[in-house]
Write a protein that holds these residues in place. Sequence first.
Motif, short mmCIF file in Angstrom:
data_model
loop_
_atom_site.label_atom_id
_atom_site.label_comp_id
_atom_site.label_asym_id
_atom_site.label_seq_id
_atom_site.Cartn_x
_atom_site.Cartn_y
_atom_site.Cartn_z
N PHE A 164 -22.49 -10.79 31.03
CA PHE A 164 -23.84 -9.67 31.24
C PHE A 164 -24.49 -9.66 32.48
O PHE A 164 -24.77 -8.86 32.81
CB PHE A 164 -24.25 -10.82 29.87
N GLY A 165 -25.15 -10.71 32.90
CA GLY A 165 -25.73 -10.88 34.07
C GLY A 165 -24.68 -10.15 36.21
O GLY A 165 -25.76 -9.43 36.26
N LYS A 166 -24.07 -9.85 35.63
CA LYS A 166 -22.78 -9.48 36.82
C LYS A 166 -23.29 -7.84 35.57
O LYS A 166 -23.59 -7.11 37.38
CB LYS A 166 -22.03 -9.53 36.53
N ALA A 167 -23.39 -7.82 34.99
CA ALA A 167 -23.56 -5.61 34.74
C ALA A 167 -24.62 -5.68 34.99
O ALA A 167 -25.24 -4.14 35.61
CB ALA A 167 -22.61 -6.02 33.12
N LEU A 168 -25.83 -6.44 34.86
CA LEU A 168 -27.20 -6.04 34.93
C LEU A 168 -26.86 -5.97 36.79
O LEU A 168 -28.40 -4.80 36.49
CB LEU A 168 -28.04 -7.72 34.20
N ALA A 169 -26.90 -6.71 36.50
CA ALA A 169 -27.15 -6.39 38.91
C ALA A 169 -27.02 -5.64 39.06
O ALA A 169 -26.97 -4.62 39.81
CB ALA A 169 -26.85 -8.12 39.22
N TYR A 170 -25.58 -5.00 38.43
CA TYR A 170 -24.84 -3.82 39.21
C TYR A 170 -25.17 -2.77 38.63
O TYR A 170 -24.94 -1.86 39.52
CB TYR A 170 -22.96 -3.93 38.61
N SER A 171 -25.70 -3.30 36.76
CA SER A 171 -27.00 -1.70 36.93
C SER A 171 -27.94 -1.16 37.78
O SER A 171 -28.40 -0.38 37.65
CB SER A 171 -27.23 -1.67 35.58
N ARG A 172 -28.78 -2.40 38.10
CA ARG A 172 -29.47 -2.25 39.10
C ARG A 172 -28.91 -2.29 40.43
O ARG A 172 -30.65 -2.42 40.91
CB ARG A 172 -30.99 -3.22 38.68
N GLN A 173 -27.95 -2.55 40.88
CA GLN A 173 -27.95 -2.75 42.04
C GLN A 173 -29.03 -3.82 43.14
O GLN A 173 -29.52 -3.24 44.02
CB GLN A 173 -28.38 -1.22 42.96
N ILE A 174 -29.02 -4.95 42.34
CA ILE A 174 -30.06 -6.19 42.98
C ILE A 174 -28.89 -7.12 42.74
O ILE A 174 -28.12 -6.92 42.09
CB ILE A 174 -30.64 -5.98 42.10
N PRO A 175 -28.93 -8.14 43.87
CA PRO A 175 -27.92 -9.23 43.98
C PRO A 175 -27.86 -10.27 42.43
O PRO A 175 -28.56 -10.52 42.34
CB PRO A 175 -28.85 -10.44 45.19
N PHE A 176 -26.72 -10.58 42.88
CA PHE A 176 -26.61 -11.10 41.56
C PHE A 176 -25.34 -12.76 42.37
O PHE A 176 -24.85 -12.90 43.04
CB PHE A 176 -25.37 -10.67 40.70
N ILE A 177 -26.33 -13.88 41.67
CA ILE A 177 -25.85 -15.10 42.50
C ILE A 177 -25.70 -16.15 40.92
O ILE A 177 -25.79 -16.14 39.93
CB ILE A 177 -26.94 -15.94 42.51
N PRO A 178 -24.15 -16.79 40.85
CA PRO A 178 -23.53 -16.87 40.07
C PRO A 178 -24.10 -18.61 40.20
O PRO A 178 -24.22 -18.98 41.71
CB PRO A 178 -22.09 -17.27 40.84
N VAL A 179 -24.06 -19.31 39.42
CA VAL A 179 -24.87 -20.72 39.82
C VAL A 179 -24.17 -21.53 38.98
O VAL A 179 -23.45 -21.64 37.84
CB VAL A 179 -26.18 -21.01 38.99
N ASP A 180 -23.62 -22.81 39.67
CA ASP A 180 -23.02 -24.47 38.76
C ASP A 180 -24.08 -25.29 38.03
O ASP A 180 -25.52 -25.49 38.59
CB ASP A 180 -22.87 -25.28 39.86
N ASP A 192 -38.25 -4.88 36.95
CA ASP A 192 -39.05 -6.01 37.81
C ASP A 192 -38.27 -6.76 38.62
O ASP A 192 -38.52 -7.27 39.40
CB ASP A 192 -40.83 -5.98 37.05
N ILE A 193 -36.88 -6.74 38.25
CA ILE A 193 -36.01 -7.93 38.50
C ILE A 193 -35.60 -7.75 40.03
O ILE A 193 -34.75 -6.41 40.07
CB ILE A 193 -35.19 -7.46 37.49
N ASN A 194 -35.27 -9.00 40.28
CA ASN A 194 -35.07 -8.20 41.78
C ASN A 194 -32.95 -9.13 42.11
O ASN A 194 -33.10 -8.97 43.14
CB ASN A 194 -35.95 -8.70 43.45
N LEU A 195 -33.44 -10.11 41.25
CA LEU A 195 -32.14 -10.73 41.98
C LEU A 195 -31.73 -11.38 39.71
O LEU A 195 -33.11 -12.35 38.85
CB LEU A 195 -32.60 -11.98 42.19
N VAL A 196 -30.68 -12.03 39.87
CA VAL A 196 -30.05 -12.02 38.42
C VAL A 196 -28.49 -13.24 38.61
O VAL A 196 -28.37 -14.03 39.76
CB VAL A 196 -29.35 -10.93 37.68
N CYS A 197 -29.53 -14.68 37.98
CA CYS A 197 -28.40 -15.07 38.43
C CYS A 197 -27.82 -16.60 36.64
O CYS A 197 -28.82 -16.34 35.56
CB CYS A 197 -29.57 -16.81 38.99
N ALA A 198 -26.75 -16.10 36.80
CA ALA A 198 -25.86 -16.75 35.82
C ALA A 198 -25.31 -18.38 35.82
O ALA A 198 -24.60 -18.53 37.09
CB ALA A 198 -25.40 -15.91 35.23
N THR A 199 -24.60 -18.47 34.81
CA THR A 199 -24.45 -20.39 34.66
C THR A 199 -22.34 -19.85 34.86
O THR A 199 -22.16 -18.63 34.47
CB THR A 199 -24.40 -20.78 33.79
N ALA A 200 -22.11 -20.05 36.00
CA ALA A 200 -20.38 -20.07 36.15
C ALA A 200 -19.84 -20.85 35.88
O ALA A 200 -18.42 -20.47 36.14
CB ALA A 200 -20.79 -19.69 38.07
#
Length: 337
Positions: A92-108, A70-78
């Motif tokens: 972990f966030g990047k791997a999750l996004a990659y495995s689901r083929q959904i966008p990943f956003i690094p966050v300050d 159900d998740i459409n976007l993954v964001c994690a502290t960078a």
Amino acid sequence: MIVLGIESSCDETSVAIITESQIKANLISSQDFHIEYGGVVPELSSRAHIQIITQLVRDTLKKSKLKLEDINLVCATAGPGLIGAVMVGYNFGKALAYSRQIPFIPVDHIEGHIFSGFLNEEKPQFPFLSLVVSGGHTLLLIVKSDLEIIKLGSTKDDAAGEAFDKIAKMLGLGYPGGPKIQEYAAKGNPDRFKFPIARLKNKYDFSFSGLKTAVYRFLTKNYSDIKLISNSDLSDIAASVQKSIVSALIEKVRLALKEHNIRALSLVGGVASNLNLRENLKEIAKNYEKQIVIPDFKLCSDNAAMIAYRGYKLYLNGKTFPLEYSCYPSLRSEMFV
Ligand code: KG4
Ligand code: ZN
């Protein structure tokens, strides 16, 4: 849109799921074991993040009654933060996004705090004055829009939270120091001892290292052993220290409200939990007839809901990031104009 956020920059592992600014779940696991070392031990922190993160993601999905699909976007502290700790949640966030083929956003992390007021029922109106007070940062900013932040001032040495922590340590009160100082200060006389407030070239900058030195000198001059300080003296010292830190912060806020065209005031970061600071800022906002937004206590300290929200906003503003993007240096330098 269903957004999953991850925060692991210091001693809290947090995973959240939000839709728009609605929090479905915001789980925080605090690493209390650092207390026995008197501060955060970076390597132990990284290991503890690794041990808990998978289960925390599962628990967050369960609490939200959602599945990973159900998740459409993954964001994690960078960043900024303890690099080993940041890397755990980030990768972990990047791997999750990659495995689901959904966008990943690094966050300050600091941007996460700055926009955390939008998770409140009442959202801050642009342009707003943001006082960011955490364990590592003290910043006074004008936030003009999602993507436009102007820095008025920052600390030249210790952050406000760091000053609370270091002085609490000198007083033998343990870590984290902010809540301990607040607890003693509530029973003390803030006018008994006069501790300094720094004045700097840039009138919006802060400095707390002079206060730290003044308290150290005061203690060594007046007490042969901190264990012998009476509870009443301890309370008066804590109240006087808190007064000095809070006065330094609110003085600049008042000045900024006077000199800039600002609609609202927002107080964020771990030190925003301080009751005395909250009350003082509410009073100032009332006097200047400005909207005031201070997040709930759980959203002041480190949490993944603020990371998810900030990432979601960056995504809506068309920011995309290749998965090769590394977690350091932080994105902050790109943001502050
Ligand atoms: O934002 P945060 O949770 O972590 C960082 O990003 O640094 O802030 C932690 C800081 C610590 O220095 C802690 O002592 C301070 O927030 N803090 C407080 C209070 N609660 C937490 N400082 C003063 N009064 C409090 N009630
Ligand atoms: Zn923080």
